[in-house]
Design an enzyme around this catalytic site. Sequence first.
Site, PDB file in Angstrom:
ATOM      1  N   GLU A  69      89.027  15.358  -1.065  1.00 31.79           N
ATOM      2  CA  GLU A  69      90.478  15.963  -0.442  1.00 31.79           C
ATOM      3  C   GLU A  69      90.188  15.952   1.292  1.00 31.79           C
ATOM      4  O   GLU A  69      90.953  15.683   1.889  1.00 31.79           O
ATOM      5  CB  GLU A  69      90.804  17.115  -1.132  1.00 31.79           C
ATOM      6  N   ASP A  70      89.033  16.581   1.533  1.00 29.48           N
ATOM      7  CA  ASP A  70      89.111  16.932   2.840  1.00 29.48           C
ATOM      8  C   ASP A  70      87.928  16.282   3.776  1.00 29.48           C
ATOM      9  O   ASP A  70      87.594  16.581   5.062  1.00 29.48           O
ATOM     10  CB  ASP A  70      88.594  18.381   2.882  1.00 29.48           C
TER      11      ASP A  70
END
Length: 187
Positions: A69-70
């Site tokens: 996700e990051d």
Amino acid sequence: MSVSPSLVNQPLLLQAVAFASQKHRTQRRKDDVTPYINHPLHVALLLSDVAGVTDSGILAAAVLHDTVEDTDATVGEVAAHFGERIAKLVFEVTDDDTMHYRERKQYEIDHAPQLSDDATLIKVADRTSNVMDLVEAPAVGWDVQRRQQYLRWAEMVVNNCRPVNGALATNFAEVAERVRQQLGMGS
Ligand code: ZN
């Protein structure tokens, strides 16, 4: 540094820590102070300590849970290093960034009951960690209203999760209650 071949012989959890710390190396949490890696490590520690999880695959997935996700990590990369089971778990708790913010937040509430047992554990520990941060390491620029709003949303997500681990659910409720008081929301 990419994960060097010598890591292959290390315990799975240590490989996950090395991979995640490398991927998150330049990132800080929303308070702009705390190194990002503290959060995934906290999630894994909650699973071990509060939920009694001993399965190193789940603990490794917890350490890796925000890498796709990051960071620039992909599910394929996680699968190549850690196998399909861990990659699937990480994918299950990864937000779909093609959705807009509000839509994504609503989806997370609606989708919570469909999570697998193992992903549910990570989801609840993740929300516990983030809710604790609302008072212990508040995001820069988040006023009390914004933090209250996050708490209400996190409670909706966790309340919609299937009851997979009683101790973890009870811990979340206690943390949420404490944060609720500290944010002046009463009971
Ligand atoms: Zn997280």
